[in-house]
Every structure is written in C-alpha cells, then in structure tokens.
Design a protein around this motif. Structure first.
Motif, mmCIF file in Angstrom:
data_model
loop_
_atom_site.group_PDB
_atom_site.id
_atom_site.type_symbol
_atom_site.label_atom_id
_atom_site.label_comp_id
_atom_site.label_asym_id
_atom_site.label_seq_id
_atom_site.Cartn_x
_atom_site.Cartn_y
_atom_site.Cartn_z
ATOM 1 N N ILE A 76 -23.028 -38.084 -77.943
ATOM 2 C CA ILE A 76 -21.574 -38.064 -78.763
ATOM 3 C C ILE A 76 -20.974 -36.591 -79.004
ATOM 4 O O ILE A 76 -19.703 -36.300 -78.948
ATOM 5 N N SER A 77 -21.734 -35.511 -78.686
ATOM 6 C CA SER A 77 -21.034 -34.236 -78.754
ATOM 7 C C SER A 77 -20.448 -33.578 -77.352
ATOM 8 O O SER A 77 -20.230 -32.444 -77.355
ATOM 9 N N GLY A 78 -20.580 -34.448 -76.308
ATOM 10 C CA GLY A 78 -19.943 -34.136 -75.097
ATOM 11 C C GLY A 78 -20.830 -34.433 -73.854
ATOM 12 O O GLY A 78 -21.728 -35.012 -73.795
ATOM 13 N N LEU A 98 -17.754 -30.370 -67.791
ATOM 14 C CA LEU A 98 -18.769 -30.432 -68.683
ATOM 15 C C LEU A 98 -18.495 -29.545 -69.857
ATOM 16 O O LEU A 98 -17.726 -28.387 -69.571
ATOM 17 N N ASN A 99 -19.048 -30.012 -70.953
ATOM 18 C CA ASN A 99 -18.589 -29.067 -71.987
ATOM 19 C C ASN A 99 -19.548 -27.848 -72.255
ATOM 20 O O ASN A 99 -19.176 -26.761 -72.775
#
Length: 141
Positions: A68-70, A106-107
């Motif tokens: 959910i955070s990336g 990618l985060n």
C-alpha cells in the motif's frame, strides 16, 4: 569486466555452478534456489552479474514487491569473489541495480547488512542509503 542484468535465457548449468561457488564466500550454510526458479517466478527478482570473460565474479539481486505504501525493492545477496574485491565491482553492481530500480519507478530500496560488514556499509552509505531505526524480526519456516 561486463556488468549486466541477467536474463533467464542466459542461465545454464555452468553459471548455476559458479553461483554456488561464489555464494560459499558469503555464507557456506546458505541454501540456494536455482536461478531458473528465481527468474521464472512472476518477474519479481532482478539479478545483476559481473562476468570476467566466462567467469562469474560478482552478483547482486533485488526482489521487487508492491504494498500500500508503494513499489519497493529489497537488495539481497551482493557478493564479489574475494579474488576480485577492491576493484569497484560491488559499487558497479549496486549502481546497475539502482539505475534499473529508477527505470522501473520503484519508490524505496531497502537492504539489510550485518554490522560487521564495514566495507559493505561504507559502500551503501556512499550510494545514499541511510540507516533506518527499526527492528528486524525473522521467523524461519
């Protein structure tokens, strides 16, 4: 020296055997999965190799996942043959992985390193990694 992303078409018995030998330098007790298994499962792992002619002298892997955070990457198993250390191969492997992570949007990129691995930690810090204050828990299954 040739540093590149490994494709599943390049995997053969000789390369798999060389990988087994290289990993013994990291940890003689590690259980290893076959490269074909790693590269065929869901396209979630990127492998960068350093070849000196036909000889595997370095490897770095990044597992990719979405939460959910990336979209994140976890760098694992950065290994350079003892005979080739001190030549900047570890840095080149890492840069190739980080460039690929950027291209894949990618985060965050995470990695774990043992506190005793001072040379590796210096490399990671020089590439912009910072120590995250957190607890790592593991359960073997």
């Amino acid at each position: 020296m040739n540093i590149r992303l490994l494709s599943k078409e390049e995997v053969n018995t000789d390369l798999q055997n060389q990988l087994c030998e290289l990993y013994r330098e990291l940890n003689d007790e590690l259980k290893q999965l076959n490269l074909n298994t790693i590269l065929n499962d869901y396209d979630t792992t990127d492998i960068v190799v350093c070849m000196d002619g036909e000889k595997l002298v370095g490897i770095a892997m990044m597992a990719k996942y979405k939460v959910i955070s990336g979209h994140k990457g976890m760098i694992e198993d950065v290994v350079v043959a003892s005979s080739h250390r001190g030549q900047g191969i570890g840095r080149k492997l890492m840069v190739k992985l980080l460039d690929h992570a950027k291209n894949e949007q990618l985060n965050d990129i995470l990695l774990f390193s043992g506190h005793h691995r001072t040379a590796a930690i210096s490399l990671y810090k020089s590439l912009g990694f910072t120590l995250k204050e957190s607890g790592l828990y593991i359960k073997k299954i």
